[in-house]
Design an enzyme around this catalytic site. Structure first.
Site, PDB file in Angstrom:
ATOM      1  CG  ASP A  48     134.299 -38.137  34.379  1.00 18.41           C
ATOM      2  OD1 ASP A  48     134.736 -39.281  34.561  1.00 18.41           O
ATOM      3  OD2 ASP A  48     135.012 -37.176  34.042  1.00 18.41           O
ATOM      4  CG  HIS A  99     134.474 -36.386  38.649  1.00 22.59           C
ATOM      5  ND1 HIS A  99     135.592 -36.021  37.924  1.00 22.59           N
ATOM      6  CD2 HIS A  99     133.422 -35.761  38.047  1.00 22.59           C
ATOM      7  CE1 HIS A  99     135.239 -35.238  36.928  1.00 22.59           C
ATOM      8  NE2 HIS A  99     133.929 -35.048  36.979  1.00 22.59           N
ATOM      9  CG  HIS A 103     131.180 -31.405  38.349  1.00 25.57           C
ATOM     10  ND1 HIS A 103     131.634 -30.446  37.485  1.00 25.57           N
ATOM     11  CD2 HIS A 103     131.454 -32.595  37.756  1.00 25.57           C
ATOM     12  CE1 HIS A 103     132.131 -31.007  36.397  1.00 25.57           C
ATOM     13  NE2 HIS A 103     132.036 -32.324  36.532  1.00 25.57           N
ATOM     14  CG  HIS A 193     130.059 -36.902  31.060  1.00 23.44           C
ATOM     15  ND1 HIS A 193     130.721 -36.766  29.855  1.00 23.44           N
ATOM     16  CD2 HIS A 193     130.749 -36.156  31.971  1.00 23.44           C
ATOM     17  CE1 HIS A 193     131.764 -35.954  30.018  1.00 23.44           C
ATOM     18  NE2 HIS A 193     131.803 -35.566  31.291  1.00 23.44           N
TER      19      HIS A 193
END
Length: 430
Positions: A48, A99, A103, A193
């Site tokens: 991610d 995603h 964020h 990540h």
């Protein structure tokens, strides 16, 4: 209750419905999301918050070193700035998912904004770079609001089953490796990540992840675990999710299989690989069959009759993405057994008088390259009964047997495959 209190509880109820209800539904009961597969020997590695110009190239190099595939849930805002990395991820065979554009938690956004300004906007950016529009989505922090499962219907929402918390530097390589080693199992979806720039993450955290992952990937190979894309894991897992009727039918058929093996005294060619079993019997066909090397098998001649182990066939079917892949695996497995079959027929007194190897199967494409001659079954009652039996067998042992029977039915014709003992000796005995 006062008006103010009613208003407070109304707002509280709306907030709970908008946030906590979808959290419980997805994170606890996995309703409407994919978080763990059932495919044997496969693990989905997911990354991610990227792409990151410092760490994503190192990660791609590492995955290439271990011949591993992964899924990258990228931020649209970063994809815009790092088009070259997006193109590299795509060209090296990895999957790209969404995603969000930024964020930002879906709890803090209106549902139509999540769809239009986050998911769709990011998907369009990636499609403009790769030519392929992503249809897999992971929300930041795995958080969905009440309407996301409706408004995001065109996407497959993916969560995870293993979260080693690699976004903090203090975890270090050793502890991170231990968490991964204990959590990675067949069907796992692992959350990692490749960027440390988001809120709550440490900028250098991905460096520890890369060091740990290098050793974990080596261990996975030793354990026979294959890192795959999420879509590959999902497809393989779907094939393993059989309905109750199909499971009961499979169990009943495997019971009959065990009885059949004992009744007709079938013997596995290799105990460690039970794919093929043999028995000696007389050839009962009215018409002789002439093999490619000139050998002829006539009625009354002894042959070594081949039988595929249906449980092995069933397991291969679960792990195969298509009938073509299943047939390819069968040919490869059979090729490795052919030298043992040849040695058995040439040295075992029980096979002293057999003229060759013989079988009837619908999976006959590719057998010629192994030296077999392929014949049509003579028309008649036996051919019709054999076709019915083998089609039913395909329905039982193949996860998509019902669908397969409706496609290309002209190719699902049983054939005789045979090879002489002399041809076996020439091809498989050094």
């Amino acid at each position: 209750m006062s008006m103010r209190e009613r208003l407070f509880f109304s707002i509280l109820l709306i907030v709970v419905a908008y946030t906590l209800v979808p959290w419980v539904a997805t994170r606890i009961f996995a309703i409407g999301v994919f978080r763990k597969g059932k495919a044997s020997r496969q693990v989905a590695l997911t990354f991610d918050d990227g792409p990151d110009p410092a760490y994503t190239p190192l990660l791609l190099d590492l995955l290439r070193k271990h011949e591993a595939k992964a899924t990258f849930f990228v931020l649209g805002s970063k994809a815009e700035r790092q088009a070259g990395l997006i193109e590299r991820i795509h060209s090296e065979g990895h999957q790209i998912g969404i995603h969000n554009y930024s964020h930002t938690s879906n709890w803090l956004q209106l549902p139509w904004n999540v769809r239009r300004k986050q998911a769709d906007r990011s998907a369009d950016i990636i499609a403009s770079i790769t030519g392929t529009k992503p249809n897999f989505y992971r929300p930041p922090w795995g958080i969905l609001n009440l309407f996301d499962l409706i408004t995001l219907k065109s996407y497959k929402v993916v969560l995870w089953s293993v979260m080693p918390k690699d976004w903090r530097s203090r975890i270090g390589k050793t502890k991170l490796k231990a968490r991964l080693m204990s959590g990675v199992r067949e069907g796992a979806v692992v959350l990692l990540h490749d960027s440390g720039e988001t809120f709550g993450a440490d900028r250098d955290a991905p460096s520890h992840m890369l060091n740990a992952l290098d050793e974990v990937l080596t261990s996975m190979t030793e354990r026979g675990l294959k890192p795959v894309r999420v879509d590959e894991l999902l497809e393989s897992s779907a094939e393993r999710r059989l309905g109750l009727f199909k499971r009961l039918l499979v169990n009943a058929w495997m019971t009959w299989e065990r009885c059949f093996v004992k009744l007709f005294r079938l013997k596995a060619v290799n105990i460690g690989d039970p794919l093929l079993k043999l028995r000696v019997r007389e050839y009962m066909g009215k018409q002789p069959i002439l093999l490619s090397d000139g050998e002829q098998i006539s009625k009354g001649d002894l042959v070594a009759e081949m039988h595929l182990d249906n449980y092995t066939l069933y397991k291969l079917g679960l792990d195969s993405r298509s009938t073509v892949q299943l047939a390819t695996q069968l040919i490869r497995r059979t090729r490795t057994l052919m030298p043992e079959i040849s040695k058995l027929l040439l040295t075992d007194p029980k096979y002293q008088h057999v003229k060759g190897l013989y079988g009837i199967t619908m999976i006959h494409r590719g057998t010629r390259q192994l030296g077999f001659t392929v014949f049509d079954l003579p028309k008649g009652l036996f051919a019709r009964a054999t076709k019915t039996y083998l089609r039913f067998l395909l329905y039982v042992v193949h996860p998509h047997g019902k669908k397969r029977l409706k496609e290309k039915t002209d190719l699902l014709e049983p054939k005789i495959v045979a090879i002489s003992k002399n041809e076996l000796k020439l091809r498989y005995i050094a």
